[in-house]
Motif scaffolding. Structure first.
Motif, PDB file in Angstrom:
ATOM      1  N   CYS A   1     -12.551   0.628  12.627  1.00  0.00           N
ATOM      2  CA  CYS A   1     -12.228   0.271  14.005  1.00  0.00           C
ATOM      3  C   CYS A   1     -11.907   1.509  14.940  1.00  0.00           C
ATOM      4  CB  CYS A   1     -10.815  -0.643  14.123  1.00  0.00           C
ATOM      5  SG  CYS A   1     -11.023  -2.266  13.450  1.00  0.00           S
TER       6      CYS A   1
ATOM      7  N   VAL B   1      -1.706  -2.864  12.223  1.00  0.00           N
ATOM      8  CA  VAL B   1      -3.000  -2.905  12.350  1.00  0.00           C
ATOM      9  C   VAL B   1      -3.671  -4.083  11.408  1.00  0.00           C
ATOM     10  CG1 VAL B   1      -5.298  -1.711  11.938  1.00  0.00           C
ATOM     11  CG2 VAL B   1      -3.262  -0.595  13.324  1.00  0.00           C
ATOM     12  N   GLU B   2      -3.220  -4.070  10.401  1.00  0.00           N
ATOM     13  CA  GLU B   2      -3.956  -5.216   9.364  1.00  0.00           C
ATOM     14  C   GLU B   2      -3.816  -6.426   9.763  1.00  0.00           C
ATOM     15  OE1 GLU B   2      -2.890  -5.713   4.690  1.00  0.00           O
ATOM     16  OE2 GLU B   2      -4.602  -4.251   5.042  1.00  0.00           O
ATOM     17  N   GLU B   3      -2.530  -6.586  10.296  1.00  0.00           N
ATOM     18  CA  GLU B   3      -2.147  -8.044  10.833  1.00  0.00           C
ATOM     19  C   GLU B   3      -3.114  -8.370  12.216  1.00  0.00           C
ATOM     20  OE1 GLU B   3       1.900  -7.859  11.820  1.00  0.00           O
ATOM     21  OE2 GLU B   3       2.459  -7.454   9.646  1.00  0.00           O
TER      22      GLU B   3
ATOM     23  N   HIS C   1     -10.092   0.325   8.593  1.00  0.00           N
ATOM     24  CA  HIS C   1     -10.809  -1.000   8.999  1.00  0.00           C
ATOM     25  C   HIS C   1     -11.971  -0.727   9.920  1.00  0.00           C
ATOM     26  CE1 HIS C   1      -8.024  -3.987   7.073  1.00  0.00           C
ATOM     27  NE2 HIS C   1      -7.006  -2.999   7.679  1.00  0.00           N
TER      28      HIS C   1
ATOM     29  N   GLY D   1      -4.628   3.164   9.784  1.00  0.00           N
ATOM     30  CA  GLY D   1      -5.192   1.711   9.667  1.00  0.00           C
ATOM     31  C   GLY D   1      -6.250   1.625  10.282  1.00  0.00           C
TER      32      GLY D   1
ATOM     33  N   VAL E   1       0.238   0.954   9.701  1.00  0.00           N
ATOM     34  CA  VAL E   1      -0.751   0.417   9.261  1.00  0.00           C
ATOM     35  C   VAL E   1      -0.783  -1.115   8.787  1.00  0.00           C
ATOM     36  CG1 VAL E   1      -1.976   0.224   6.683  1.00  0.00           C
ATOM     37  CG2 VAL E   1      -1.017   2.452   7.506  1.00  0.00           C
ATOM     38  N   ALA E   2       0.534  -1.559   8.774  1.00  0.00           N
ATOM     39  CA  ALA E   2       0.584  -3.191   8.505  1.00  0.00           C
ATOM     40  C   ALA E   2       0.378  -3.869   9.955  1.00  0.00           C
ATOM     41  CB  ALA E   2       1.813  -3.483   7.876  1.00  0.00           C
TER      42      ALA E   2
ATOM     43  N   TYR F   1       0.755  -1.208  -0.042  1.00  0.00           N
ATOM     44  CA  TYR F   1      -0.025  -0.026  -0.024  1.00  0.00           C
ATOM     45  C   TYR F   1       0.806   1.191  -0.077  1.00  0.00           C
ATOM     46  CZ  TYR F   1      -4.004  -2.818   1.618  1.00  0.00           C
ATOM     47  OH  TYR F   1      -5.154  -3.707   1.832  1.00  0.00           O
TER      48      TYR F   1
ATOM     49  N   ILE G   1      -4.235   3.983   1.570  1.00  0.00           N
ATOM     50  CA  ILE G   1      -5.015   3.807   2.997  1.00  0.00           C
ATOM     51  C   ILE G   1      -6.060   5.123   3.340  1.00  0.00           C
ATOM     52  CG2 ILE G   1      -4.718   3.766   5.508  1.00  0.00           C
ATOM     53  CD1 ILE G   1      -3.394   1.205   3.786  1.00  0.00           C
TER      54      ILE G   1
ATOM     55  N   VAL H   1      -6.181  -6.983  12.813  1.00  0.00           N
ATOM     56  CA  VAL H   1      -7.443  -7.123  12.370  1.00  0.00           C
ATOM     57  C   VAL H   1      -7.845  -8.394  11.823  1.00  0.00           C
ATOM     58  CG1 VAL H   1      -9.022  -6.397  10.565  1.00  0.00           C
ATOM     59  CG2 VAL H   1      -7.988  -4.702  12.026  1.00  0.00           C
ATOM     60  N   ASN H   2      -6.724  -8.996  11.090  1.00  0.00           N
ATOM     61  CA  ASN H   2      -6.944 -10.395  10.483  1.00  0.00           C
ATOM     62  C   ASN H   2      -6.911 -11.547  11.248  1.00  0.00           C
ATOM     63  OD1 ASN H   2      -6.842  -9.181   7.901  1.00  0.00           O
ATOM     64  ND2 ASN H   2      -4.771  -9.478   7.596  1.00  0.00           N
TER      65      ASN H   2
END
Length: 359
Positions: A259, A160-162, A257, A253, A157-158, A3, A8, A164-165
């Motif tokens: 959040c 957060v993404e990890e 998402h 992030g 950002v990454a 990204y 984002i 969230v997953n």
């Protein structure tokens, strides 16, 4: 997936108005006078707008503690030496810091991220996202390159993404970095136009002489680097910190998402200010946890249009105020789910309020 910051930002949408309105209507049907729970009701409506759920809950939440060192410590602006940063990171990882205590109380996970500590650290629970070994001395030149600032934002950002997953739906901002109140004061001064002397505080507990020196260092850093107030990434790169950039990414992030993101103290609020200047909509996703003792903090919250939940005279950082605010978020969510309505309880509702000019 790779990204850019603009990618984002493009994912950040306005709050869901219908869910927020439904939450407000539900609150007014509960067995209490309308608005009598004050900020908790405002919070419940905001959380509904963020998530699109009238009765949300956040069983899995993470406190992201970004850690980095600051070259400006060479100027003698802190009461503690720079080596405290890596020492405290190990304390977080062993579970012995204040944030660990409050996180356990709030059933939250602590994610400790090395985004720029000036030491080689190794621990199975450490998230290693080091962009560089601390910033350069911003009083002499740029703290980092623009590419490094962007990389730090995207690292946040990454993370957060990890999370969230893995099921996390709520985030708290935390940080560790000796010297970071100096970088935060510099960013604040550039982005708000407020004089450095009004932005600096005592940080780790410096005396009056050092406080004056700290303000002069911030003035010098701004004069040397000439950061562009209309370009938040330029400001981050010239007078910022890697953990501040990382937290900016955490906030972007989280908003991308859908959040909520709980903002801790002064440093976290500066990251929030950078995020808001990059994308105004991010402020809708922020919950201000508390008002710290750093003098610039309340002014930054005003810039963001945020009202803090707590007033505890705290100035520790780490995400401690944010962790305590999780209990208020839980309270707002439980009111929505568990409190009886006038109808379900068989209680007579009061007369609706009448505006003076409508009489």
């Amino acid at each position: 997936m790779s990204y850019s910051i603009s990618d984002i930002i493009g994912l950040i949408a306005p709050l869901q108005k219908k869910a927020a309105e439904s939450a407000a209507e539900h609150l007014d049907r509960l067995t209490k006078p309308p608005g009598s729970l004050g900020k908790l009701e405002e919070l419940a409506v905001q959380l509904a707008g963020i998530t699109g759920q009238v009765k949300p809950s956040f069983p899995q939440r993470a406190i992201i503690v970004m850690a980095a060192d600051h070259g400006v410590c060479e100027e003698g602006i802190s009461a503690f030496p720079a080596e405290v940063t890596p020492q405290m990171v190990l304390n977080f990882l062993s579970g012995g810091a204040a944030i660990n205590v409050f996180a356990r109380q709030a059933s939250a996970e602590v994610l400790c991220v090395d985004i720029g500590v000036n030491a080689e650290l190794s621990h199975p629970d450490l998230l290693e996202r080091k962009v560089r070994m601390g910033t350069a001395n911003m009083a002499l030149g740029p703290a980092m390159s623009r590419a490094e600032a962007e990389a730090a934002v995207l690292a946040g950002v990454a993370v957060v993404e990890e999370a969230v997953n893995k099921g996390t739906t709520l985030f708290v901002t935390g940080e560790m970095g000796i010297g970071n109140t100096t970088a935060s004061a510099a960013i604040m001064s550039v982005l708000t136009g407020i004089a450095p002397a009004e932005c600096v505080g005592r940080g780790t507990g410096i005396d009056e002489r050092k406080l004056e020196h700290k303000a002069s260092v911030v003035e010098r850093a701004i004069a040397v680097n000439q950061p562009d107030a209309n370009d938040p990434v330029d400001v981050l790169s010239k007078v910022g910190g890697l953990e501040i950039a990382g937290l900016t990414g955490v906030i972007l992030g989280a908003a991308a998402h859908r959040c909520p993101v709980v903002i801790d103290g002064f440093i976290s609020s500066i990251a929030a200010l950078v995020a808001q200047r990059l994308c105004a909509e991010t402020a809708s996703y922020m919950v201000a946890s508390h008002h710290s003792q750093e003098p610039g903090h309340i002014q930054v919250l005003r810039e963001l249009g945020l009202s803090p939940m707590l007033e505890l005279n705290m100035r520790l950082g780490e995400g401690t105020g944010g962790a305590l605010a999780l209990h208020l978020i839980d309270g707002a969510c439980r009111i929505m789910k568990e409190m009886a309505t006038f109808e379900s309880a068989g209680i007579s509702a009061g007369e609706p309020a009448v505006e003076e000019d409508a009489k």
